[in-house]
Write an enzyme that holds these catalytic residues in place. Sequence first.
Site, short mmCIF file in Angstrom:
data_model
loop_
_atom_site.label_atom_id
_atom_site.label_comp_id
_atom_site.label_asym_id
_atom_site.label_seq_id
_atom_site.Cartn_x
_atom_site.Cartn_y
_atom_site.Cartn_z
N CYS A 1 5.58 -11.78 -45.57
CA CYS A 1 4.68 -11.93 -44.42
C CYS A 1 3.20 -11.70 -44.74
O CYS A 1 2.85 -11.14 -45.76
CB CYS A 1 5.03 -10.94 -43.31
SG CYS A 1 6.71 -11.12 -42.74
N GLY B 1 3.80 -16.84 -46.04
CA GLY B 1 4.96 -17.13 -45.19
C GLY B 1 4.74 -18.41 -44.44
O GLY B 1 3.70 -18.59 -43.82
N ASN C 1 3.91 -6.59 -42.35
CA ASN C 1 4.16 -7.14 -43.68
C ASN C 1 4.82 -6.06 -44.51
O ASN C 1 4.24 -4.98 -44.69
CB ASN C 1 2.85 -7.57 -44.33
CG ASN C 1 3.00 -7.94 -45.80
OD1 ASN C 1 2.09 -7.75 -46.58
ND2 ASN C 1 4.14 -8.47 -46.19
N GLY C 2 6.00 -6.33 -45.01
CA GLY C 2 6.69 -5.35 -45.85
C GLY C 2 8.15 -5.30 -45.51
O GLY C 2 8.71 -6.23 -44.93
N TYR D 1 1.55 -13.00 -58.75
CA TYR D 1 1.91 -14.28 -58.14
C TYR D 1 1.57 -14.44 -56.66
O TYR D 1 1.08 -15.48 -56.25
CB TYR D 1 3.43 -14.49 -58.34
CG TYR D 1 4.03 -15.63 -57.56
CD1 TYR D 1 3.56 -16.93 -57.73
CD2 TYR D 1 5.06 -15.42 -56.67
CE1 TYR D 1 4.12 -17.99 -57.00
CE2 TYR D 1 5.62 -16.47 -55.95
CZ TYR D 1 5.14 -17.74 -56.12
OH TYR D 1 5.69 -18.78 -55.41
#
Length: 463
Positions: free
Chosen positions: A8, A36, A110-111, A250
């Site tokens: 996310c 995402g 996010n996570g 990345y």
Amino acid sequence: MDSVKHYCGVVGIFSQEKSNIPEQLYFPLFSLQHRGQESAGITYVKEERFATFKDLGSVGSVLSHYLNEEHLSYAGIGHVRYSTAGGNLWDNAQPIHITCNRGEIALAHNGNISNADKLRERLSHEGAIFQSTSDTELVLHMLSRSRKIDFFDGITEVLKHLEGAFSMVLLHRDMLIGIRDPLGFRPLYIGQKEGMTMIASETCALDTHEITEYRSVEPGEMVIVTKEGVRSERFNSSPRIAQCVFEMIYFARPDSEIYNQSVHINRKKMGAALAKVDTVEADLVIPVPDSGNFAALGYSQESGVPFDFGLTRNHFAGRSFIQPTKSKREMAVKMKLHPNKETLKGKRVIMVDDSLVRGTTSRTIVKLLRQAGASEVHLRLSSPELHWPCFFGIDVPTRDELISNHKTPDEIAEMIGADSVMFLPIEELEHCVEEPNKFCYACFNGDYPVHVPLKSEGVLKNG
Ligand code: SF4
């Protein structure tokens, strides 16, 4: 494509003057699309209430109508989401917006909360009814059940029960709140410009509004944005910081700064570090676009071997091409990457990519390069070998699926039809980031910075 996936990205905006907040959220969310692509959504203050709009799809397909509408507001949050197979449900799209005993709350996360199973079980026993399978919803259940009267006492209490990765933005009453977990797994930034405060996963989101004054939200920090300004509180401190090194390898956009470090400069360092320990002789260095671009450039600059683009990427090939059969998977790769024959013909090629998961995509790419006339193909990875799953917001497959748990680099080379395969050694990777002791490398070395539910992932079974 055969790669690890992100979960996310989040954005929050607070404006001192009323402005078109949904439109303002659109641009930074669009810039975080790489984090995402399966759902997108926003919640913003609409008069005295919150309004939420979210759906499955990309930012452009879900939210572009806001570019032609005006909704005057002073605050909002937004979210982009990637989900694992089977989890791409509308119910799991974010922000999650509830009305509870504390009033309206909207949350975007996010996570990955690594003790989510335990928390969910406890809440279920207490009678909680869940509307999604997302771990983010647990936070809101816990917050509404907290007996602390003060909102911040309540949220601080909840945060102390969470383990794992959480960079969050939260909207409540007249406040925008940003929260980063004590180990700092995922990045989170806060910046300001002319009465606007933005909180976002990466600085590329801040760039869309030309915000040049920003800083990282620190691990264990909560930032509270109101009409009075920005306040900072520490809700927890940890002796260990564990920023995800894969963000640097990345995930994050190369033009972003995360963890106070430039992503593209560090990626070039990773390529250069690979070149320093490599002995192979070659005529050409090419990236697997786009993930290998900067590491390939760094490799070329360090080694003196010329850089070129041996593959053209078709940016219109999406995930819809991915099919379960081998031939269709090959076709998906061919739809996405096309060899540049004149560049490759008769050349000994070093092909640089970021990581190797199952090896299936690489096998097809190597075949394409050979068909295009490359005389040798040497695959170089700007990350160490992946051995362990991630519990902190990245979709790394189980140990059984990771090729490096079954084959040596030489055996992988044979399997994918390459002349050789080499990974960046972990000790070299540590030299490519600043303050290497503040990073998590668990998917490479199994040294998890917090307790993780290994049994349920079959990790113990597989050694
Ligand atoms: S296990 Fe790997 S992917 Fe997960 S947070 Fe750690 S470094 Fe990142």
